[in-house]
Design an enzyme around this catalytic site. Sequence first.
Site, PDB file in Angstrom:
ATOM      1  N   LYS A   1      47.365 -11.251  18.404  1.00 30.53           N
ATOM      2  CA  LYS A   1      47.780 -12.215  19.433  1.00 30.53           C
ATOM      3  C   LYS A   1      47.211 -13.583  19.069  1.00 30.53           C
ATOM      4  O   LYS A   1      46.186 -13.682  18.385  1.00 30.53           O
ATOM      5  CB  LYS A   1      47.253 -11.778  20.809  1.00 30.53           C
ATOM      6  CG  LYS A   1      45.729 -11.552  20.835  1.00 30.53           C
ATOM      7  CD  LYS A   1      45.279 -10.826  22.086  1.00 30.53           C
ATOM      8  CE  LYS A   1      43.797 -10.486  21.997  1.00 30.53           C
ATOM      9  NZ  LYS A   1      43.333  -9.701  23.148  1.00 30.53           N
TER      10      LYS A   1
ATOM     11  N   GLY B   1      51.165 -11.929  26.999  1.00 30.00           N
ATOM     12  CA  GLY B   1      51.975 -10.712  27.031  1.00 30.00           C
ATOM     13  C   GLY B   1      53.374 -10.979  27.538  1.00 30.00           C
ATOM     14  O   GLY B   1      54.366 -10.542  26.953  1.00 30.00           O
TER      15      GLY B   1
ATOM     16  N   VAL C   1      44.109  -0.096  21.744  1.00 28.13           N
ATOM     17  CA  VAL C   1      43.469   0.870  22.641  1.00 28.13           C
ATOM     18  C   VAL C   1      44.552   1.593  23.441  1.00 28.13           C
ATOM     19  O   VAL C   1      45.118   1.028  24.385  1.00 28.13           O
ATOM     20  CB  VAL C   1      42.489   0.170  23.605  1.00 28.13           C
ATOM     21  CG1 VAL C   1      41.838   1.204  24.539  1.00 28.13           C
ATOM     22  CG2 VAL C   1      41.431  -0.605  22.849  1.00 28.13           C
TER      23      VAL C   1
ATOM     24  N   ARG D   1      38.080 -57.479  32.412  1.00 26.34           N
ATOM     25  CA  ARG D   1      36.736 -56.922  32.554  1.00 26.34           C
ATOM     26  C   ARG D   1      35.945 -57.778  33.531  1.00 26.34           C
ATOM     27  O   ARG D   1      36.237 -58.956  33.744  1.00 26.34           O
ATOM     28  CB  ARG D   1      36.039 -56.901  31.187  1.00 26.34           C
ATOM     29  CG  ARG D   1      34.827 -55.986  31.102  1.00 26.34           C
ATOM     30  CD  ARG D   1      35.215 -54.525  31.086  1.00 26.34           C
ATOM     31  NE  ARG D   1      34.068 -53.687  30.686  1.00 26.34           N
ATOM     32  CZ  ARG D   1      33.296 -53.019  31.536  1.00 26.34           C
ATOM     33  NH1 ARG D   1      33.543 -53.075  32.832  1.00 26.34           N
ATOM     34  NH2 ARG D   1      32.304 -52.279  31.104  1.00 26.34           N
TER      35      ARG D   1
ATOM     36  N   HIS E   1      35.038 -37.885  33.925  1.00 26.45           N
ATOM     37  CA  HIS E   1      34.095 -37.220  34.821  1.00 26.45           C
ATOM     38  C   HIS E   1      34.166 -35.711  34.628  1.00 26.45           C
ATOM     39  O   HIS E   1      35.244 -35.155  34.415  1.00 26.45           O
ATOM     40  CB  HIS E   1      34.393 -37.556  36.288  1.00 26.45           C
ATOM     41  CG  HIS E   1      34.115 -38.987  36.618  1.00 26.45           C
ATOM     42  ND1 HIS E   1      34.702 -39.636  37.686  1.00 26.45           N
ATOM     43  CD2 HIS E   1      33.317 -39.906  36.028  1.00 26.45           C
ATOM     44  CE1 HIS E   1      34.264 -40.877  37.746  1.00 26.45           C
ATOM     45  NE2 HIS E   1      33.427 -41.067  36.747  1.00 26.45           N
TER      46      HIS E   1
ATOM     47  N   LEU F   1      47.019 -35.708  52.218  1.00 31.68           N
ATOM     48  CA  LEU F   1      46.330 -36.724  53.014  1.00 31.68           C
ATOM     49  C   LEU F   1      47.326 -37.569  53.805  1.00 31.68           C
ATOM     50  O   LEU F   1      47.096 -37.901  54.977  1.00 31.68           O
ATOM     51  CB  LEU F   1      45.485 -37.611  52.096  1.00 31.68           C
ATOM     52  CG  LEU F   1      44.224 -36.958  51.501  1.00 31.68           C
ATOM     53  CD1 LEU F   1      43.684 -37.774  50.334  1.00 31.68           C
ATOM     54  CD2 LEU F   1      43.146 -36.802  52.564  1.00 31.68           C
TER      55      LEU F   1
ATOM     56  N   GLY G   1      47.810 -37.971  58.180  1.00 37.38           N
ATOM     57  CA  GLY G   1      47.623 -39.201  58.941  1.00 37.38           C
ATOM     58  C   GLY G   1      46.692 -40.197  58.286  1.00 37.38           C
ATOM     59  O   GLY G   1      46.338 -41.217  58.895  1.00 37.38           O
ATOM     60  N   VAL G   2      46.284 -39.935  57.061  1.00 38.28           N
ATOM     61  CA  VAL G   2      45.449 -40.873  56.317  1.00 38.28           C
ATOM     62  C   VAL G   2      46.357 -41.951  55.719  1.00 38.28           C
ATOM     63  O   VAL G   2      47.500 -41.684  55.341  1.00 38.28           O
ATOM     64  CB  VAL G   2      44.672 -40.133  55.202  1.00 38.28           C
ATOM     65  CG1 VAL G   2      43.889 -41.106  54.342  1.00 38.28           C
ATOM     66  CG2 VAL G   2      43.737 -39.088  55.822  1.00 38.28           C
TER      67      VAL G   2
ATOM     68  N   SER H   1      50.214 -46.333  44.941  1.00 40.69           N
ATOM     69  CA  SER H   1      49.489 -46.332  43.667  1.00 40.69           C
ATOM     70  C   SER H   1      48.187 -47.092  43.856  1.00 40.69           C
ATOM     71  O   SER H   1      47.978 -47.740  44.890  1.00 40.69           O
ATOM     72  CB  SER H   1      50.323 -46.996  42.558  1.00 40.69           C
ATOM     73  OG  SER H   1      50.461 -48.391  42.817  1.00 40.69           O
TER      74      SER H   1
END
Length: 1093
Positions: free
Chosen positions: A58, A67, A111, A379, A752, A771, A775-776, A781
Site C-alpha cells: 500500500k 482500501g 494477515v 509594513r 500558528h 457566527l 447574530g455576530v 473578508s
Amino acid sequence: MSAKAISEETAKEFLYKHICTTAALQNRFRTARVTCSTDWDRLAQDHPWLLTERLVVKPDQLIKRRGKLGLVGVNLDLMGVREWLKPRMMRETTIGKAKGMLKNFLIEPFVPHKQEEEFYVCIYADRHGDYVMFHHEGGVDVGDVDAKAQKLLVAVDDKLTEEMVTQQLLTHAPPLIKEVLANFIVGLFNLYEDLYFTYLEINPLVVSSDGVFVLDLAAKIDVTADFLCKAKWGDVEFPPPFGRDAYPEEAYIADLDARSGASLKLTILNPRGRIWTMVAGGGASVVYSDTICDLGGVDELANYGEYSGAPSEQQTYDYAKTILSLMTREKHPDGKVLIIGGSIANFTNVAATFKGIVRAIKDYQEPLQEHEVSIFVRRGGPNYQEGLRVMGEVGKTTGIPIHVFGTETHMTGIVGMAMGKRPIPNQPKADVHTANFLLNTSSSSSQTPASSRTASFSEPKAAADVTPAKKLKPGETPVKATTLFSSKTKALVWGMQTRAVQGMLDFDYVCSREAPSVAAMVYPFTGDHKQKFYWGHKEILLPVYKSMADAVRKHPEVDVLISFASLRSAYDSTMETLNFSQIHTIAIIAEGIPEALTRRLIKKADEKGVTIIGPATVGGIKPGCFKIGNTGGMLDNILASKLYRPGSVAYVSRSGGMSNELNNIISRSTDGVYEGVAIGGDRYPGSTFMDHVQRYQDTPEVKMIVVLGEIGGLEEYRIGQGVSSGRITKPVVCWCIGTCATMFASEVQFGHAGACANQKAETAVAKNQSLLEAGVYVPNSFDELGDLIKSVYDGLVSSGVIVPAQEVPPPTVPMDYSWARELGLIRKPASFMTSICDERGQELIYAGMPITEVFKEEMGLGGVLGLLWFQRRLPRYACQFIEMCLMVTADHGPAVSGAHNTIVCARAGKDLVSSLTSGLLTIGDRFGGALDAAAKQFSGAFDSGMLPMEFVNKMKKDGKLIMGIGHRVKSINNPDMRVQILKDFVKQHFPAHQLLDYALEVEKITTSKKPNLILNVDGFIGVAFVDLLRTCGGFTRDEADEFIEIGALNGIFVLGRSMGFIGHYLDQKRLKQGLYRHPWDDISYVLPEHMTM
C-alpha cells in the site's frame, strides 16, 4: 506548527519499539519500504520474510481510505507485489482535489482474518485530556466512527486503567478477547503519552487466536517535544501531504528555522505560480493568503510562508534569496508579483530585517527584471519608516518596480494593487516619523469616551479597580478575576528582558501611572542584584532575584507574572509560580511548549483560579493601565494607536502581530481600545476566546467586542452560542482567518501551531458562517473588518451608548540613546575603531572575508594571520612562510629565560595565563625581540646604500650590536637547521630576496671574525619578512615599512613561542613538579664591595 503527521512506517516503528503490553503483538518490525529506486534483490536479503510470506502492499504517503480507493494490494507474493506496483509506481493519481505521484509504498505480511476480528481504535488530544475511541467493527466500512464508537475522555494527568477500558469502551467487544484488548489499549495509550503523540488511529486492529495485529496506522506527533523525545524518536522524517512534493528549499528553510530563535516557514504550493509572498508574522501570513484567494488568485498563489520573531539580517537574506531564486526559475506571460507584507511589528526592527531583503533583491536584480517582477511592500512597527525608505531607494537604483506603503494603508491593501484589482496611489499619505513621540493634537479630531476618561491617565481612579480575590472555603473552586489589569497592577518579569521591561516602564510613564508596573525581575542564572532602567528622565533601579520565592515574598503587591522563560524552562517556572496564591495572571511568551505540558498548566491554573495568557503570545495591553512586555510595539505606535488612554472597544485575537494591527484598525475606526489580549497561536492556549469575551461582557466600560479567530479548533462556536443564548449582549464583531485553506488542494499547516483544521467544523469558512447565523457581526473578508467595526461603533455613538470625549495629549517620553542612534537622529564618536574583524552579523568576518570563506579557501593559520595582522589575503607561499616561522620559533628548550620563567610560575601553582604571561614578559631586544630590530637595522643600511662592510664597520664604531647576528651555540661550522630550512624555502618561492642576500653578505664578514656570529633565526625571519612585505605585491613600500615600524614582526616570535611556553606549563603540571627553589650552590653570594675592603 506543533502536530505533524508521520509515515505509517515510522509510526509502527515507534509502536513496536516502545509499547509495553502483555498482548501477543505480532509482525513486529516486519515492514519494508519500496520506492522507484529500490533494489529488489537487496530488499529480499534485508527482509527474508518477503520470500516466504503472503504480502500486503500500500502507499505510505498520508493518504486516507486507501482500501476504498483501491490502493491496497492484498494476499500477494513478492512477484505479485512487483506486478501490482508497475501500473501505480510514479504514476500521477488524483485523490479528492489533490494530484500527486505515488512513490512510497509499504510491504507487510498479509494477515488472514475474519471480519468480526477487526476493530477500530483511535486516541486524540483535546484541551482537557485525551479521548480514546473504540468500535467493535473496524476496517474499510467502519463509517462514521464519531457517531458509532464508544468514547472515553482521560483527563489531563489521569491514568487509563484496564477496568475503565473494559467497562466504558468494550461493552460490545467479544467477551473472550476483552482482556487482551483492554491490555493492548492501555499499553497503546501509555505509548501515546510517553512519545507525545497528538493523534493515533489503528483501523483495523485485528485480534485473533494468533495474536494482535496492527494493520493500518495513522499518527501525528507533537514536534515541539523533540527536546524531550529525541532519544526515543531519533531523526524523524515528516512527509508532505499527498499532492505536494517536498522541495529542498522547504527543507533548507526548515533547517534555518531549527537553528534560529526566530520563526521561518515556507511551503511551496505552486512553483509556477505568479503571486509570491514574503510575509512577517504567523497571523498576517494567513490573512494575506486569504485575501489573495478571495480576489481569485488561488491558482496563481505560489507559496505560503512567514518570517517573524526578529530574524537577523543574514537570516532574512537567506529566506529572501530562497524566495527570489524560486520565483525566477520560470517566466510567466503576465510577469510576477512579490508581496512583502506584514502587520505592525511589536518588537522586530523592520529596517534591520529589510536590510537582508534589500541585499537579496540587489543580488537578483537581473533575474527579477528579466521575469518582470513587481514588488509591493506594506509594513509597520519599530523603525518601519527607514525600512520603507530603503526599500523604495533600492527600487529606484535597480529599476525594479517597488511600491512601498506604511500603516496609513490597510494591511492587505497591497494585495488588490498587486493583482490589478485596485489602483496604486501615487503618493500615499506618510505617517509621522518613528522618532516623533508627540501626538500632533492640533490636527487630531479623535475623541475619547467621557465615561472612560475617569479610567485614563489624567484623572484619579478608585483604588479598588481589581476584582479582589475571595478567601476560599475548603473544597470551593476559585473563580478567575474579571479585571486582570489596572493602573495599580504590579508584575514580576521572568527573564533578563531589559528591552521589554523598559518598554513597559515607558508605557507606564506615558499613561501617567504613579509608579512603574514592574516590581522586580527573576533570573535564576545570576545572583540577586539591581538593574538600571529609566522612568521618564530619571534613572531607577529594579531588583533582580535568583528565585521566584524570594521575589514573591519581598513583593506581596505583585499579582501578575510575565514569563520570558525559554520553551524548555517555561513549564517548570510556571508550575512553580502557580503555587503562589497572590499571582492571579500569568503571561507565557515562549513558543514551542509541548501541548501535553501546556494542558497540565491549564489544568493547574484552573484549579488555582489563575488566568494564563499564552503560550506563544506577545501578551496583551490595557490602555492607560498596563501592558505585557513588547505588546503594542514602540512608543510611536502606542501614541499613534492611542493606547495611552482607554477607548470603548475590547478585542481578543490569537496572533500577537495581528493584535497590533487590530490596535491600528480600532484606533482609526473608533475611539480606541479598552483592552486587548493575544491568547497565543498554540492549539491549546492558556485562556480561550470565550474566557475574555465573557470578561469584556462583564466590564461596564467595554461597549463593543472584536474577535479575530482563525482556522483550527472549535472555540469560536462558543462565542456564537453565547450571543444566541443572550449571555453575550454587547455587539461582537468577529472574523476567522484561514478561509483560503478550503481552496487548497492539499493540507497546509499555517504559521500558528493551532492553525490547522482536523475536521470541517474547524475550518474558518464554517466558523464564520456559524457566527453570522448566531447574530455576530461578520464581515465578508478581512479587508472589510475595519469598515464593519466603524459601522457598529458609529451606531453605538448614534444611540448614545458611547459618548465621545475630547482628546488629552500624553506626556512626552525621552528616547533611548541606543534607539535614537539606530534611527540616525544623533551621532557620537566611537570609543574604539577596528578594521580587522566584525562579529556583529550572521557570521564572523576577518578583514572583510566571512569565516566560511576562510575555511572554504583552506587559508590555514598563515592566511588568517595575514587577514588579521596585515589586512591582506597573502599569496599561498607567504602563508606557508608565516606558518614555518611559527613552527621554528615555537620552542628552544627550557633554559631560555622565557621558558624558565614559565616553568617557575607553573611550579609555584600559578594558572596557565599567569605562567604564560611571566614568560612573555621576558621577550625584548635581548631575548626573542630581535626580529623588529634586525629588520630595521638591515633595511635601513640597505636602503641607504651602505655596503655590507660599511654597515659592519659603522655598527662597530657606534658601539652597537648588530641585531639578528650571533648565537650562543650555533656557528658557521655547526649551522642552525631552522635557518637552513627557511633559507631554502625563501630562495625557492620568494619572487625576490634582496635584503636577505644583503644580510648573508654581512654574515660572511662577521663569521670571518668569529664563527658563531651567524645570521640567527630572529635575524633571518626579520630580513626575510621585509622581503616578503616588499615583494609579495600586496603592499606599497610605505605600507611595508609601516608594519616593520609598528612592531608587527616581533608578533611572529610572541605567537610562535607562546606555543612552547604553554607546552612547558602543561609539561610541569603533568609531571606534578613542586615549588621551584634555586639551589644555593648555583648562586654566588658576595658581600657589598665596601665591606670586603
